[in-house]
Design a protein around this motif. Structure first.
Motif, PDB file in Angstrom:
ATOM      1  N   GLY A   1     -68.783  -5.793 -51.178  1.00 31.50           N
ATOM      2  CA  GLY A   1     -69.742  -4.920 -50.520  1.00 31.50           C
ATOM      3  C   GLY A   1     -69.543  -4.768 -49.027  1.00 31.50           C
ATOM      4  O   GLY A   1     -70.249  -3.983 -48.388  1.00 31.50           O
ATOM      5  N   TYR A   2     -68.598  -5.527 -48.444  1.00 30.16           N
ATOM      6  CA  TYR A   2     -68.358  -5.467 -46.997  1.00 30.16           C
ATOM      7  C   TYR A   2     -66.872  -5.219 -46.758  1.00 30.16           C
ATOM      8  O   TYR A   2     -66.039  -6.023 -47.163  1.00 30.16           O
ATOM      9  N   PRO A   3     -66.518  -4.138 -46.102  1.00 30.70           N
ATOM     10  CA  PRO A   3     -65.096  -3.755 -45.975  1.00 30.70           C
ATOM     11  C   PRO A   3     -64.267  -4.768 -45.199  1.00 30.70           C
ATOM     12  O   PRO A   3     -64.744  -5.401 -44.257  1.00 30.70           O
ATOM     13  N   ASN A   4     -63.012  -4.879 -45.614  1.00 31.18           N
ATOM     14  CA  ASN A   4     -62.008  -5.653 -44.880  1.00 31.18           C
ATOM     15  C   ASN A   4     -61.549  -4.805 -43.700  1.00 31.18           C
ATOM     16  O   ASN A   4     -61.106  -3.669 -43.873  1.00 31.18           O
ATOM     17  N   LEU A   5     -61.628  -5.351 -42.490  1.00 30.00           N
ATOM     18  CA  LEU A   5     -61.266  -4.593 -41.293  1.00 30.00           C
ATOM     19  C   LEU A   5     -59.834  -4.853 -40.855  1.00 30.00           C
ATOM     20  O   LEU A   5     -59.405  -4.355 -39.810  1.00 30.00           O
ATOM     21  N   ASN A   6     -59.088  -5.628 -41.642  1.00 34.44           N
ATOM     22  CA  ASN A   6     -57.698  -5.935 -41.293  1.00 34.44           C
ATOM     23  C   ASN A   6     -56.694  -4.994 -41.951  1.00 34.44           C
ATOM     24  O   ASN A   6     -55.550  -4.911 -41.501  1.00 34.44           O
ATOM     25  N   ASP A   7     -57.092  -4.335 -43.032  1.00 33.74           N
ATOM     26  CA  ASP A   7     -56.146  -3.459 -43.726  1.00 33.74           C
ATOM     27  C   ASP A   7     -56.250  -2.040 -43.168  1.00 33.74           C
ATOM     28  O   ASP A   7     -57.009  -1.776 -42.233  1.00 33.74           O
ATOM     29  N   ASP A   8     -55.499  -1.130 -43.743  1.00 33.24           N
ATOM     30  CA  ASP A   8     -55.479   0.241 -43.230  1.00 33.24           C
ATOM     31  C   ASP A   8     -56.283   1.190 -44.115  1.00 33.24           C
ATOM     32  O   ASP A   8     -56.044   2.397 -44.124  1.00 33.24           O
ATOM     33  N   GLU A   9     -57.233   0.657 -44.859  1.00 32.88           N
ATOM     34  CA  GLU A   9     -58.120   1.471 -45.689  1.00 32.88           C
ATOM     35  C   GLU A   9     -59.472   1.566 -44.993  1.00 32.88           C
ATOM     36  O   GLU A   9     -60.140   0.555 -44.761  1.00 32.88           O
ATOM     37  N   TRP A  10     -59.880   2.798 -44.635  1.00 31.16           N
ATOM     38  CA  TRP A  10     -61.104   2.998 -43.863  1.00 31.16           C
ATOM     39  C   TRP A  10     -61.996   4.007 -44.556  1.00 31.16           C
ATOM     40  O   TRP A  10     -61.571   5.119 -44.859  1.00 31.16           O
ATOM     41  N   ILE A  11     -63.239   3.625 -44.806  1.00 35.68           N
ATOM     42  CA  ILE A  11     -64.173   4.517 -45.495  1.00 35.68           C
ATOM     43  C   ILE A  11     -64.532   5.704 -44.615  1.00 35.68           C
ATOM     44  O   ILE A  11     -64.584   6.844 -45.077  1.00 35.68           O
ATOM     45  N   TRP A  12     -64.765   5.440 -43.318  1.00 33.33           N
ATOM     46  CA  TRP A  12     -65.191   6.509 -42.410  1.00 33.33           C
ATOM     47  C   TRP A  12     -64.130   6.821 -41.354  1.00 33.33           C
ATOM     48  O   TRP A  12     -64.434   7.396 -40.320  1.00 33.33           O
ATOM     49  N   GLY A  13     -62.901   6.451 -41.585  1.00 29.88           N
ATOM     50  CA  GLY A  13     -61.826   6.762 -40.645  1.00 29.88           C
ATOM     51  C   GLY A  13     -61.427   5.559 -39.813  1.00 29.88           C
ATOM     52  O   GLY A  13     -62.278   4.794 -39.364  1.00 29.88           O
ATOM     53  N   GLY A  14     -60.122   5.398 -39.594  1.00 29.33           N
ATOM     54  CA  GLY A  14     -59.622   4.221 -38.905  1.00 29.33           C
ATOM     55  C   GLY A  14     -59.050   4.473 -37.532  1.00 29.33           C
ATOM     56  O   GLY A  14     -58.459   3.563 -36.932  1.00 29.33           O
TER      57      GLY A  14
ATOM     58  N   VAL B   1     -61.600  -4.295 -33.064  1.00 27.26           N
ATOM     59  CA  VAL B   1     -61.434  -4.008 -34.491  1.00 27.26           C
ATOM     60  C   VAL B   1     -60.188  -3.150 -34.727  1.00 27.26           C
ATOM     61  O   VAL B   1     -59.421  -3.398 -35.672  1.00 27.26           O
ATOM     62  N   HIS B   2     -59.974  -2.166 -33.882  1.00 27.37           N
ATOM     63  CA  HIS B   2     -58.799  -1.312 -34.025  1.00 27.37           C
ATOM     64  C   HIS B   2     -57.506  -2.122 -33.888  1.00 27.37           C
ATOM     65  O   HIS B   2     -56.496  -1.795 -34.517  1.00 27.37           O
ATOM     66  N   GLY B   3     -57.559  -3.176 -33.086  1.00 27.38           N
ATOM     67  CA  GLY B   3     -56.359  -3.985 -32.863  1.00 27.38           C
ATOM     68  C   GLY B   3     -56.130  -5.070 -33.880  1.00 27.38           C
ATOM     69  O   GLY B   3     -55.145  -5.822 -33.767  1.00 27.38           O
ATOM     70  N   LEU B   4     -57.001  -5.189 -34.884  1.00 27.09           N
ATOM     71  CA  LEU B   4     -56.822  -6.243 -35.882  1.00 27.09           C
ATOM     72  C   LEU B   4     -55.604  -6.028 -36.756  1.00 27.09           C
ATOM     73  O   LEU B   4     -55.150  -6.942 -37.425  1.00 27.09           O
ATOM     74  N   GLY B   5     -55.116  -4.814 -36.805  1.00 28.80           N
ATOM     75  CA  GLY B   5     -53.916  -4.560 -37.587  1.00 28.80           C
ATOM     76  C   GLY B   5     -54.004  -3.371 -38.500  1.00 28.80           C
ATOM     77  O   GLY B   5     -52.987  -2.827 -38.929  1.00 28.80           O
ATOM     78  N   GLY B   6     -55.225  -2.914 -38.799  1.00 29.45           N
ATOM     79  CA  GLY B   6     -55.360  -1.803 -39.729  1.00 29.45           C
ATOM     80  C   GLY B   6     -55.752  -0.497 -39.084  1.00 29.45           C
ATOM     81  O   GLY B   6     -55.935   0.498 -39.767  1.00 29.45           O
ATOM     82  N   GLY B   7     -55.904  -0.503 -37.763  1.00 26.36           N
ATOM     83  CA  GLY B   7     -56.310   0.716 -37.086  1.00 26.36           C
ATOM     84  C   GLY B   7     -55.255   1.809 -37.187  1.00 26.36           C
ATOM     85  O   GLY B   7     -54.061   1.541 -37.109  1.00 26.36           O
ATOM     86  N   GLN B   8     -55.710   3.006 -37.376  1.00 25.84           N
ATOM     87  CA  GLN B   8     -54.783   4.135 -37.557  1.00 25.84           C
ATOM     88  C   GLN B   8     -54.442   4.771 -36.218  1.00 25.84           C
ATOM     89  O   GLN B   8     -55.249   4.753 -35.304  1.00 25.84           O
TER      90      GLN B   8
END
Length: 288
Positions: A134-147, A281-288
């Motif tokens: 129920g809580y998104p992983n912020l390390n990957d490159d999958e973003w519900i509302w845009g990365g 958050v953007h710098g964690l590795g999954g930011g687009q």
């Protein structure tokens, strides 16, 4: 005069004290130890005069120097804030994308964002931002509302389905089952079809499932089920599932969707802290 009692084994005079045949030797403390002890007493007496020491009914003695640990802490905090003021002013005045493009500012903002994340975000997303059910992983490159960093900034500032922010993300998924839009058989058919798109066990690409998907789901998730961040519709073709990757989990979500809510942090934390969080958050590795 009292006769001196000398211990036979050690040849040392005793104090005259005896317990069960055991005698106490009269070994005075070394002079250096005694003078050190006296010096400690003198130091303590002076300390209690100079610094806060003794409790009294209404608080405690203040000491003639007027020193307190709280004042010292406040001075150190004020000095640190003064040193950060220039960088914070730049962050406040610049767009978040420009902050990320400046190495010095980005490093400063990321450090501040990491601290804020531990206080305000880790309770849901985890201390390592790996998320959970129920809580998104912020390390990957999958973003519900845009990365992108701007999209992350907007999500943090305005939240998702927040009742306190008019600009919040809000695109609810219909209750296909509880509202009678689809029958139970139709829900199972489309669920097994969706499961097949990411290779989940029990998935099956049927014509009926594909047709139901095209008529009811493609408008948000796309004809190829790749998702749409503008609508908060996730990609259904990968192995990332917010509410469980199984046919039963998909059936439950289609029948009566869980609609997660994220607070709008902009008003609570201020724009500068939100920018720092976005950079972190953007710098964690999954930011687009």
């Amino acid at each position: 005069m009292k006769q001196r009692d000398i211990d036979e084994l050690s040849g040392i005079e005793t104090t005259g004290h005896e317990w069960d045949g055991i005698k106490e030797l009269n070994n005075p403390l070394p002079r250096w130890w005694l003078w050190t002890f006296y010096a400690c007493i003198a130091f303590a007496a002076v300390y209690t005069v100079l610094y806060p020491a003794w409790p009294i009914v209404s608080g405690g003695t203040k000491g003639i120097l007027g020193y307190t640990a709280r004042d010292q802490l406040q001075q150190e905090v004020s000095a640190a804030q003064a040193g950060q003021a220039e960088m914070l002013a730049k962050i406040a005045a610049m767009p978040v994308a420009a902050i990320a493009a400046d190495p010095a500012l980005a490093a400063f903002a990321s450090a501040g964002g990491a601290s804020a994340f531990k206080v305000y975000c880790s309770q849901c997303h985890g201390s390592g931002a790996a998320g959970g059910f129920g809580y998104p992983n912020l390390n990957d490159d999958e973003w519900i509302w845009g990365g992108t960093i701007d999209a992350i900034y907007k999500t943090i500032a305005h939240g998702a389905r927040s009742q306190l922010d008019a600009n919040t993300h809000d695109s609810p998924m219909p209750n296909f089952g509880t509202d009678g839009i689809l029958t139970r058989d139709q829900i199972r058919a489309v669920a097994t079809y969706v499961a097949s798109l990411s290779g989940l066990p029990g998935g099956e690409k049927t014509e009926a499932g594909a047709q139901i998907y095209a008529q009811n789901c493609a408008a948000c998730h796309g004809p190829e089920a790749k998702g749409n961040p503008q609508l908060g519709a996730p990609d259904l073709t990968n192995a990332i599932w917010l509410y469980g990757g199984s046919v039963d989990g998909i059936i439950a979500q289609v029948n009566h969707p869980r609609l997660g809510m994220m607070p709008a942090w902009g008003a609570k934390l201020g724009d500068t802290t939100v920018k720092e969080l976005a950079v972190y958050v953007h710098g964690l590795g999954g930011g687009q």
